[in-house]
Scaffold this motif. Sequence first.
Motif, PDB file in Angstrom:
ATOM      1  N   LEU A 149       7.933  56.845  33.728  1.00 54.08           N
ATOM      2  CA  LEU A 149       7.128  58.163  33.991  1.00 54.08           C
ATOM      3  C   LEU A 149       6.897  58.274  35.581  1.00 54.08           C
ATOM      4  O   LEU A 149       6.917  59.583  36.052  1.00 54.08           O
ATOM      5  N   ARG A 150       6.735  57.183  36.326  1.00 50.13           N
ATOM      6  CA  ARG A 150       6.661  57.324  37.775  1.00 50.13           C
ATOM      7  C   ARG A 150       7.951  57.653  38.485  1.00 50.13           C
ATOM      8  O   ARG A 150       8.017  58.680  39.308  1.00 50.13           O
ATOM      9  N   GLU A 151       8.996  57.404  38.056  1.00 53.97           N
ATOM     10  CA  GLU A 151      10.433  57.720  38.606  1.00 53.97           C
ATOM     11  C   GLU A 151      10.484  59.283  38.206  1.00 53.97           C
ATOM     12  O   GLU A 151      10.962  59.836  39.119  1.00 53.97           O
ATOM     13  N   ARG A 152      10.382  59.484  36.892  1.00 52.19           N
ATOM     14  CA  ARG A 152      10.485  60.895  36.472  1.00 52.19           C
ATOM     15  C   ARG A 152       9.716  61.889  37.381  1.00 52.19           C
ATOM     16  O   ARG A 152       9.768  62.833  37.953  1.00 52.19           O
ATOM     17  N   GLU A 153       8.456  61.446  37.529  1.00 48.71           N
ATOM     18  CA  GLU A 153       7.605  61.999  38.322  1.00 48.71           C
ATOM     19  C   GLU A 153       7.941  62.154  39.937  1.00 48.71           C
ATOM     20  O   GLU A 153       7.637  63.317  40.597  1.00 48.71           O
ATOM     21  N   ARG A 154       8.619  61.146  40.536  1.00 45.13           N
ATOM     22  CA  ARG A 154       8.977  61.062  41.735  1.00 45.13           C
ATOM     23  C   ARG A 154      10.160  62.192  41.812  1.00 45.13           C
ATOM     24  O   ARG A 154      10.303  62.890  42.843  1.00 45.13           O
ATOM     25  N   VAL A 155      10.932  62.108  40.894  1.00 45.76           N
ATOM     26  CA  VAL A 155      12.185  62.996  40.989  1.00 45.76           C
ATOM     27  C   VAL A 155      11.702  64.541  40.679  1.00 45.76           C
ATOM     28  O   VAL A 155      12.098  65.401  41.595  1.00 45.76           O
TER      29      VAL A 155
END
Length: 537
Positions: free
Chosen positions: A324-330
């Motif tokens: 989720l953190r990676e998705r939010e960063r992207v």
Amino acid sequence: MRSTPSVAQRLGRVLERITKQSGRPSAPPTYGSLLLGQTSESPARRRARIQLILTLFIITVNALGIAVVVLLVAVAFSNPSVFTDVPKWLPAIALPCYAVSTLGLGTWWITARTIDDLRWSIEGRSPSRVDQRNVFLTPWRIAIAHMVSWGAGAIVFTGLYGHYNTDFIPRVGLAVLFCGAMVATGSYLFAEFALRPVAAMALAAGTPPRRFAPGILGRTMTVWMVSSGLPLIGFGLTALFSLILRNLTEGQLEVAILISSAAALIVGFILMWIQAWLTATPVRMVRAALRRVEEGDLSASVVVFDGTELGELQRGFNSMVAGLRERERVRELFSRHVGREVAAAAELHQPELGGEERHVAVLFIDVVGSTKMVTSRPPMEVVDLLNRFFSVIVEEVDRHRGLVNKFEGDAALAVFGAPVTLDNPESDALAATRAVARRLKLEVPECPARIGAASGQVVAGYVGAKERFEYTVIGEPVNEAARLAELARSEPSRALASAATIAAASEREQRFWRLGRPMRLRGYDGRIQIASLVGGR
């Protein structure tokens, strides 16, 4: 009408309060209990904490086991006639001496062996595969050590008491072995609890082989066997020996069964309670962390300290939050490149090449004298000025529900009405024009800007190729806004708009603009009437 809670419900609530050691949802203890400290604790303090918890638990469990043995032998299986054959030194001296010496030596050996196997965690070293194996074998070793100690005690005292009267053989043997199994199981569960900090370090370095973790099913069935299976076997053997040997009267057998049942019920309840507590704590930790994620805190994570399927649950939660953190960063990076509205639309619908006709208002904002600025200043200073310049534009366009569609060197193109439809894009665009002009004059005077505003029908959509495309608007209002920005250089307010844009705006917005004479725009055959911002407001 509110129903009165049952006794079972009240008992469940009490146990929930006692065992709920996951703390406040906003700041739960790292390992699910305040007794186990935090991950920031020094290795020396962690060692002392684990050794103290293990020692206290082992002494307490063994003392309770000894008390139950005395209760069963002296009361449950009591037959006054057989005790007259036993010398007084046996229960008064031999039994206490063996219990104290075995308990002391056993506790010392178990804790010393445990600390030696876990020395890598004390010294701050990364665990090897053997070290990881030892972490999850230690509770079993502690349980086996207790079984050996209690088994030896059963042999010794069954032989001693049986030497004087054979009626003691089934009584002492069954009581000691039954309590030994209870003590070993309790020690195993408490050892798993005390070793959570070290297990977390071992699991962080790599998942150990599955065969060293019995799993929730194996652990639960073991506790059931000890807390329910063995007592039932004991009741059956007691009845069998009484039937064969005729060493208990009917009344004595009834008392023996009643006291044994009470002891089994209490001890079994405690063991199952501990098992349920150990199982529920990781779930509570994940549940508390999930609540934080639901509230938008993507920094939430849990320490993986359980070697069963619950540890996989903890690890899975951490992997999910990392995703989720990676998705939010992207998503954040994507929205910064194309705008939040375009990013949101792309998430809802699969982007496709092509577009649709939309009625929009367009702003073209350009820096006056950019060539001189670039040649007279260092490159880094120019970049800093442009970033400040564009920051003002982005803030005001966003505030007025528009989209900065693209940056073109020292210029920016903003669109109102696509992809998000607005009731009156002209009013929003003109209000944004006034705000940008005012703020640039005050906050970035080194970058004087000229602004052109136009409105009309455009095609808004994705252009490019399947491998690389972008969202943009194409149509006459875009070209018209750029040409108006060129003319705005000579205007005091440096902001011009087409008369059609002013006419479509609200009456309140029209008061800030003054219509001028028709003018010819570069690349256009006819003339159009334009309006300028009154007083630069």
